[in-house]
Design a protein around this motif. Structure first.
Motif, PDB file in Angstrom:
ATOM      1  N   CYS A  99       0.841  -1.198   0.000  1.00  0.00           N
ATOM      2  CA  CYS A  99       0.000   0.000   0.000  1.00  0.00           C
ATOM      3  C   CYS A  99       0.874   1.246   0.000  1.00  0.00           C
ATOM      4  N   ASN A 100       0.706   2.080  -1.010  1.00  0.00           N
ATOM      5  CA  ASN A 100       1.500   3.305  -1.021  1.00  0.00           C
ATOM      6  C   ASN A 100       0.667   4.499  -0.549  1.00  0.00           C
ATOM      7  N   SER A 101      -0.050   4.294   0.516  1.00  0.00           N
ATOM      8  CA  SER A 101      -0.747   5.364   1.246  1.00  0.00           C
ATOM      9  C   SER A 101      -1.610   6.261   0.373  1.00  0.00           C
ATOM     10  N   ALA A 102      -2.328   7.132   1.063  1.00  0.00           N
ATOM     11  CA  ALA A 102      -3.075   8.220   0.424  1.00  0.00           C
ATOM     12  C   ALA A 102      -4.103   7.788  -0.627  1.00  0.00           C
ATOM     13  N   THR A 103      -4.179   6.479  -0.904  1.00  0.00           N
ATOM     14  CA  THR A 103      -5.233   6.056  -1.828  1.00  0.00           C
ATOM     15  C   THR A 103      -6.480   5.710  -1.023  1.00  0.00           C
ATOM     16  N   SER A 104      -7.550   5.438  -1.681  1.00  0.00           N
ATOM     17  CA  SER A 104      -8.784   5.132  -0.969  1.00  0.00           C
ATOM     18  C   SER A 104      -8.895   3.631  -0.720  1.00  0.00           C
ATOM     19  N   VAL A 105      -9.777   3.287   0.182  1.00  0.00           N
ATOM     20  CA  VAL A 105      -9.943   1.872   0.528  1.00  0.00           C
ATOM     21  C   VAL A 105     -10.294   1.053  -0.710  1.00  0.00           C
ATOM     22  N   GLY A 106     -11.052   1.654  -1.577  1.00  0.00           N
ATOM     23  CA  GLY A 106     -11.439   0.947  -2.795  1.00  0.00           C
ATOM     24  C   GLY A 106     -10.237   0.457  -3.566  1.00  0.00           C
ATOM     25  N   GLU A 107      -9.142   1.229  -3.458  1.00  0.00           N
ATOM     26  CA  GLU A 107      -7.930   0.860  -4.183  1.00  0.00           C
ATOM     27  C   GLU A 107      -6.891   0.234  -3.274  1.00  0.00           C
ATOM     28  N   CYS A 108      -7.184   0.194  -2.001  1.00  0.00           N
ATOM     29  CA  CYS A 108      -6.184  -0.249  -1.026  1.00  0.00           C
ATOM     30  C   CYS A 108      -5.749  -1.671  -1.319  1.00  0.00           C
ATOM     31  N   LYS A 109      -4.460  -1.809  -1.536  1.00  0.00           N
ATOM     32  CA  LYS A 109      -3.934  -3.112  -1.908  1.00  0.00           C
ATOM     33  C   LYS A 109      -3.870  -4.062  -0.721  1.00  0.00           C
ATOM     34  N   ILE A 110      -3.885  -3.495   0.477  1.00  0.00           N
ATOM     35  CA  ILE A 110      -3.850  -4.361   1.654  1.00  0.00           C
ATOM     36  C   ILE A 110      -5.136  -5.172   1.729  1.00  0.00           C
ATOM     37  N   LEU A 111      -6.245  -4.461   1.659  1.00  0.00           N
ATOM     38  CA  LEU A 111      -7.525  -5.166   1.691  1.00  0.00           C
ATOM     39  C   LEU A 111      -7.658  -6.090   0.486  1.00  0.00           C
ATOM     40  N   ARG A 112      -7.176  -5.591  -0.649  1.00  0.00           N
ATOM     41  CA  ARG A 112      -7.216  -6.375  -1.885  1.00  0.00           C
ATOM     42  C   ARG A 112      -6.459  -7.693  -1.682  1.00  0.00           C
ATOM     43  N   ASN A 113      -5.306  -7.562  -1.076  1.00  0.00           N
ATOM     44  CA  ASN A 113      -4.472  -8.726  -0.811  1.00  0.00           C
ATOM     45  C   ASN A 113      -5.152  -9.729   0.115  1.00  0.00           C
ATOM     46  N   LEU A 114      -5.713  -9.186   1.181  1.00  0.00           N
ATOM     47  CA  LEU A 114      -6.375 -10.056   2.139  1.00  0.00           C
ATOM     48  C   LEU A 114      -7.541 -10.766   1.472  1.00  0.00           C
ATOM     49  N   LYS A 115      -8.196 -10.047   0.582  1.00  0.00           N
ATOM     50  CA  LYS A 115      -9.348 -10.634  -0.106  1.00  0.00           C
ATOM     51  C   LYS A 115      -8.903 -11.723  -1.083  1.00  0.00           C
ATOM     52  N   LEU A 116      -7.821 -11.436  -1.806  1.00  0.00           N
ATOM     53  CA  LEU A 116      -7.276 -12.435  -2.725  1.00  0.00           C
ATOM     54  C   LEU A 116      -6.929 -13.707  -1.969  1.00  0.00           C
ATOM     55  N   ALA A 117      -6.294 -13.520  -0.829  1.00  0.00           N
ATOM     56  CA  ALA A 117      -5.901 -14.659  -0.015  1.00  0.00           C
ATOM     57  C   ALA A 117      -7.136 -15.463   0.376  1.00  0.00           C
ATOM     58  N   ALA A 118      -8.183 -14.745   0.721  1.00  0.00           N
ATOM     59  CA  ALA A 118      -9.414 -15.408   1.138  1.00  0.00           C
ATOM     60  C   ALA A 118     -10.007 -16.210  -0.007  1.00  0.00           C
ATOM     61  N   GLU A 119      -9.789 -15.723  -1.223  1.00  0.00           N
ATOM     62  CA  GLU A 119     -10.325 -16.442  -2.374  1.00  0.00           C
ATOM     63  C   GLU A 119      -9.396 -17.566  -2.826  1.00  0.00           C
ATOM     64  N   GLY A 120      -8.297 -17.728  -2.088  1.00  0.00           N
ATOM     65  CA  GLY A 120      -7.412 -18.845  -2.376  1.00  0.00           C
ATOM     66  C   GLY A 120      -6.318 -18.502  -3.367  1.00  0.00           C
ATOM     67  N   ARG A 121      -6.268 -17.235  -3.779  1.00  0.00           N
ATOM     68  CA  ARG A 121      -5.223 -16.858  -4.730  1.00  0.00           C
ATOM     69  C   ARG A 121      -3.992 -16.324  -3.999  1.00  0.00           C
ATOM     70  N   ASP A 122      -2.966 -16.027  -4.744  1.00  0.00           N
ATOM     71  CA  ASP A 122      -1.733 -15.554  -4.119  1.00  0.00           C
ATOM     72  C   ASP A 122      -1.901 -14.172  -3.516  1.00  0.00           C
ATOM     73  N   CYS A 123      -1.303 -13.987  -2.366  1.00  0.00           N
ATOM     74  CA  CYS A 123      -1.266 -12.676  -1.766  1.00  0.00           C
ATOM     75  C   CYS A 123       0.197 -12.381  -1.499  1.00  0.00           C
ATOM     76  N   SER A 124       0.536 -11.137  -1.256  1.00  0.00           N
ATOM     77  CA  SER A 124       1.954 -10.857  -1.071  1.00  0.00           C
ATOM     78  C   SER A 124       2.450 -11.241   0.322  1.00  0.00           C
ATOM     79  N   CYS A 125       1.538 -11.421   1.249  1.00  0.00           N
ATOM     80  CA  CYS A 125       2.020 -11.774   2.584  1.00  0.00           C
ATOM     81  C   CYS A 125       2.191 -13.280   2.771  1.00  0.00           C
ATOM     82  N   HIS A 126       1.404 -14.069   2.070  1.00  0.00           N
ATOM     83  CA  HIS A 126       1.573 -15.519   2.117  1.00  0.00           C
ATOM     84  C   HIS A 126       1.719 -16.040   0.697  1.00  0.00           C
ATOM     85  N   PRO A 127       2.863 -15.764   0.066  1.00  0.00           N
ATOM     86  CA  PRO A 127       3.036 -16.074  -1.354  1.00  0.00           C
ATOM     87  C   PRO A 127       2.789 -17.540  -1.710  1.00  0.00           C
ATOM     88  N   HIS A 128       3.354 -18.438  -0.918  1.00  0.00           N
ATOM     89  CA  HIS A 128       3.130 -19.854  -1.182  1.00  0.00           C
ATOM     90  C   HIS A 128       2.044 -20.326  -0.230  1.00  0.00           C
TER      91      HIS A 128
END
Lengths: 145, 145
Positions: free
Chosen positions: B112-141
């Motif tokens: 997350c490079n700050s100052a963006t909105s939640v809609g674009e927030c990559k942190i939430l995006r990442n957590l959501k991807l992880a939840a869907e079973g896809r790769d996230c940057s925090c748990h790559p494998h």
DNA sequence: AAACAGCCTGTACCTACTACAGGGTCAAGA
DNA sequence: TCTTGACCCTGTAGTAGGTACAGGCTGTTT
């Protein structure tokens, strides 16, 4: 799918799923005629999200915050960054404290050269000295805690 | 001395002292005519011993074991060494786990490079991807937990 | 028909304390 | 003497994040 399958696919226990529902973290699913919970893939994603956050050591209140932020996409994500930064800081402090603890335990352990009896055991001796307010090898300088 | 003084001198709360007594960790003292607990220095040493063990992150069952070993000085101290070794190992594992966690959080944070909105927030995006079973940057494998 | 797995609700338990509620005791000041 | 406030007592409930029953249905298989 029924609760057993959901639990298995998300890697947690059936009781935990019901617990999250009670806590308002996981949406309550429809029920079948027999009263069984009937989950969809949507619930699985929700549950995975929660479990993933928990793997990252976030508390349930934090997970609740993140979930509510997901639906308010117009808000700035500063709040999320702040939350993560707090976690990172906390983890750092924990690591530091554990390092210290490890050293103290090792010092304590090194005072005992095994095979002696408890009466002579320097570990217990040390703990006792500490209790009497004297120097021990694990907490050499009086701790201001 | 009364419970307040004991608590203060050992650096814990009055309620904690009563708790240890209920748990059988701290010997119950005599009572004054008014029913107040009347402690001696002996109790202070006992309590300090308990608190010192707690500072070393030993659980109450472990403290109980150490206390009982103190009176059986004919036994070998292997048991004590074993107990301490277990603690040291546990601390090491915790540190390792926390290191990994810190890295994962940092990775997540860096997306997350700050100052963006939640809609674009990559942190939430990442957590959501992880939840869907896809790769996230925090748990790559995919984690086998 | 009976056995067994799986589901339901509701409650108690875990750690190591902490925080009351509701009441008694004691010493000092007005 | 009365009152105030600090301290003490017991007993119970709450904390985090679940876990583990009890007691009772449901559904499938044999």
């Amino acid at each position: 799918m029924k609760i057993g399958e959901l639990a298995q696919r998300s890697g947690c226990k059936v009781e935990t799923v019901r617990f999250y529902e009670r806590e308002g973290l996981l949406e309550a699913p429809e029920r079948n005629d027999n009263g069984y919970r009937n989950y969809s893939d949507y619930h699985l994603v929700q549950l995975n999200f929660i479990r993933h956050c928990r793997l990252l050591e976030m508390g349930l209140p934090d997970v609740r915050i993140l979930r509510s932020l997901q639906s308010k996409s117009e808000l700035a994500c500063d709040e999320i960054n702040h939350l993560i930064d707090g976690k990172i800081e906390h983890v750092k402090q924990q690591i530091e404290a554990l390092h210290l603890l490890g050293q103290q335990l090792q010092l304590l352990r090194d005072t005992c050269n095994s095979a002696t009896s408890v009466g002579e055991c320097k570990i217990l001796r040390n703990l006792k000295l500490a209790a009497e307010g004297r120097d021990c090898s694990c907490h050499p300088h009086s701790e201001a805690d």
